[in-house]
Design a protein around this motif. Structure first.
Motif, PDB file in Angstrom:
ATOM      1  N   ALA A   1       0.831  -1.205   0.000  1.00  0.00           N
ATOM      2  CA  ALA A   1       0.000   0.000   0.000  1.00  0.00           C
ATOM      3  C   ALA A   1       0.872   1.264   0.000  1.00  0.00           C
ATOM      4  O   ALA A   1       0.403   2.350  -0.328  1.00  0.00           O
ATOM      5  N   LYS A   2       2.162   1.108   0.363  1.00  0.00           N
ATOM      6  CA  LYS A   2       3.053   2.268   0.484  1.00  0.00           C
ATOM      7  C   LYS A   2       4.151   2.321  -0.570  1.00  0.00           C
ATOM      8  O   LYS A   2       4.689   3.385  -0.857  1.00  0.00           O
ATOM      9  N   VAL A   3       4.527   1.177  -1.131  1.00  0.00           N
ATOM     10  CA  VAL A   3       5.626   1.137  -2.103  1.00  0.00           C
ATOM     11  C   VAL A   3       5.354   0.013  -3.101  1.00  0.00           C
ATOM     12  O   VAL A   3       4.739  -0.988  -2.748  1.00  0.00           O
ATOM     13  N   ASN A   4       5.778   0.220  -4.356  1.00  0.00           N
ATOM     14  CA  ASN A   4       5.571  -0.835  -5.349  1.00  0.00           C
ATOM     15  C   ASN A   4       6.907  -1.336  -5.882  1.00  0.00           C
ATOM     16  O   ASN A   4       7.960  -0.751  -5.632  1.00  0.00           O
ATOM     17  N   VAL A   5       6.857  -2.425  -6.630  1.00  0.00           N
ATOM     18  CA  VAL A   5       8.062  -3.071  -7.133  1.00  0.00           C
ATOM     19  C   VAL A   5       8.835  -2.135  -8.065  1.00  0.00           C
ATOM     20  O   VAL A   5      10.062  -2.087  -8.030  1.00  0.00           O
ATOM     21  N   GLU A   6       8.114  -1.370  -8.878  1.00  0.00           N
ATOM     22  CA  GLU A   6       8.772  -0.454  -9.808  1.00  0.00           C
ATOM     23  C   GLU A   6       9.619   0.583  -9.060  1.00  0.00           C
ATOM     24  O   GLU A   6      10.732   0.902  -9.479  1.00  0.00           O
ATOM     25  N   GLN A   7       9.119   1.087  -7.943  1.00  0.00           N
ATOM     26  CA  GLN A   7       9.875   2.051  -7.136  1.00  0.00           C
ATOM     27  C   GLN A   7      11.140   1.416  -6.571  1.00  0.00           C
ATOM     28  O   GLN A   7      12.200   2.049  -6.535  1.00  0.00           O
ATOM     29  N   MET A   8      11.037   0.165  -6.149  1.00  0.00           N
ATOM     30  CA  MET A   8      12.206  -0.530  -5.616  1.00  0.00           C
ATOM     31  C   MET A   8      13.238  -0.760  -6.711  1.00  0.00           C
ATOM     32  O   MET A   8      14.430  -0.544  -6.507  1.00  0.00           O
ATOM     33  N   LYS A   9      12.782  -1.182  -7.889  1.00  0.00           N
ATOM     34  CA  LYS A   9      13.694  -1.401  -9.015  1.00  0.00           C
ATOM     35  C   LYS A   9      14.415  -0.107  -9.377  1.00  0.00           C
ATOM     36  O   LYS A   9      15.630  -0.109  -9.596  1.00  0.00           O
ATOM     37  N   GLU A  10      13.669   0.993  -9.454  1.00  0.00           N
ATOM     38  CA  GLU A  10      14.274   2.288  -9.790  1.00  0.00           C
ATOM     39  C   GLU A  10      15.337   2.676  -8.777  1.00  0.00           C
ATOM     40  O   GLU A  10      16.408   3.162  -9.147  1.00  0.00           O
ATOM     41  N   ALA A  11      15.056   2.488  -7.498  1.00  0.00           N
ATOM     42  CA  ALA A  11      15.999   2.847  -6.438  1.00  0.00           C
ATOM     43  C   ALA A  11      17.295   2.048  -6.582  1.00  0.00           C
ATOM     44  O   ALA A  11      18.393   2.596  -6.452  1.00  0.00           O
ATOM     45  N   ILE A  12      17.175   0.756  -6.885  1.00  0.00           N
ATOM     46  CA  ILE A  12      18.359  -0.094  -7.050  1.00  0.00           C
ATOM     47  C   ILE A  12      19.129   0.315  -8.307  1.00  0.00           C
ATOM     48  O   ILE A  12      20.353   0.430  -8.287  1.00  0.00           O
ATOM     49  N   GLU A  13      18.400   0.543  -9.400  1.00  0.00           N
ATOM     50  CA  GLU A  13      19.060   0.936 -10.658  1.00  0.00           C
ATOM     51  C   GLU A  13      19.763   2.289 -10.535  1.00  0.00           C
ATOM     52  O   GLU A  13      20.790   2.508 -11.152  1.00  0.00           O
ATOM     53  N   ASP A  14      19.214   3.179  -9.711  1.00  0.00           N
ATOM     54  CA  ASP A  14      19.856   4.475  -9.470  1.00  0.00           C
ATOM     55  C   ASP A  14      21.219   4.302  -8.783  1.00  0.00           C
ATOM     56  O   ASP A  14      22.060   5.188  -8.846  1.00  0.00           O
ATOM     57  N   GLN A  15      21.429   3.167  -8.124  1.00  0.00           N
ATOM     58  CA  GLN A  15      22.705   2.876  -7.479  1.00  0.00           C
ATOM     59  C   GLN A  15      23.697   2.243  -8.453  1.00  0.00           C
ATOM     60  O   GLN A  15      24.840   1.972  -8.106  1.00  0.00           O
ATOM     61  N   GLY A  16      23.249   1.965  -9.688  1.00  0.00           N
ATOM     62  CA  GLY A  16      24.150   1.428 -10.699  1.00  0.00           C
ATOM     63  C   GLY A  16      24.051  -0.065 -10.942  1.00  0.00           C
ATOM     64  O   GLY A  16      24.889  -0.648 -11.615  1.00  0.00           O
ATOM     65  N   TYR A  17      23.023  -0.695 -10.417  1.00  0.00           N
ATOM     66  CA  TYR A  17      22.840  -2.143 -10.595  1.00  0.00           C
ATOM     67  C   TYR A  17      21.691  -2.402 -11.550  1.00  0.00           C
ATOM     68  O   TYR A  17      20.806  -1.565 -11.718  1.00  0.00           O
ATOM     69  N   ASP A  18      21.703  -3.566 -12.164  1.00  0.00           N
ATOM     70  CA  ASP A  18      20.619  -3.958 -13.084  1.00  0.00           C
ATOM     71  C   ASP A  18      19.684  -4.912 -12.386  1.00  0.00           C
ATOM     72  O   ASP A  18      20.112  -5.899 -11.802  1.00  0.00           O
ATOM     73  N   VAL A  19      18.380  -4.615 -12.480  1.00  0.00           N
ATOM     74  CA  VAL A  19      17.369  -5.497 -11.904  1.00  0.00           C
ATOM     75  C   VAL A  19      16.709  -6.249 -13.048  1.00  0.00           C
ATOM     76  O   VAL A  19      16.230  -5.644 -14.007  1.00  0.00           O
ATOM     77  N   GLN A  20      16.726  -7.574 -12.955  1.00  0.00           N
ATOM     78  CA  GLN A  20      16.149  -8.420 -14.013  1.00  0.00           C
ATOM     79  C   GLN A  20      14.664  -8.608 -13.816  1.00  0.00           C
ATOM     80  O   GLN A  20      14.187  -8.766 -12.744  1.00  0.00           O
TER      81      GLN A  20
END
Length: 67
Positions: free
Chosen positions: A48-67
């Motif tokens: 209800a507070k966060v979605n998978v897309e937001q988590m993926k974006e946060a990780i990718e902003d750190q320079g990692y690739d999310v599959q």
């Protein structure tokens, strides 16, 4: 809700901390567990507070690739 994300490019403890910290800062993320060997991140979160897309974006902003 718990999800396992496949994250490419994590090789060391710094990587583990970077991913853990960036996800922990998101509202709704309750627990983060990084497995370097497997290249996975288990995230327990409130959908209800966060979605998978937001988590993926946060990780990718750190320079990692999310599959």
């Amino acid at each position: 809700m718990t999800i396992t994300l496949n994250v490419q490019g994590m090789t060391c403890n710094h990587c583990k901390m970077a991913v853990t910290n960036v996800l922990s800062e998101l509202a709704g993320v309750q627990h983060v567990e990084v497995h370097l060997q497997e290249g996975t991140v288990n995230v327990e979160y409130d959908e209800a507070k966060v979605n998978v897309e937001q988590m993926k974006e946060a990780i990718e902003d750190q320079g990692y690739d999310v599959q």
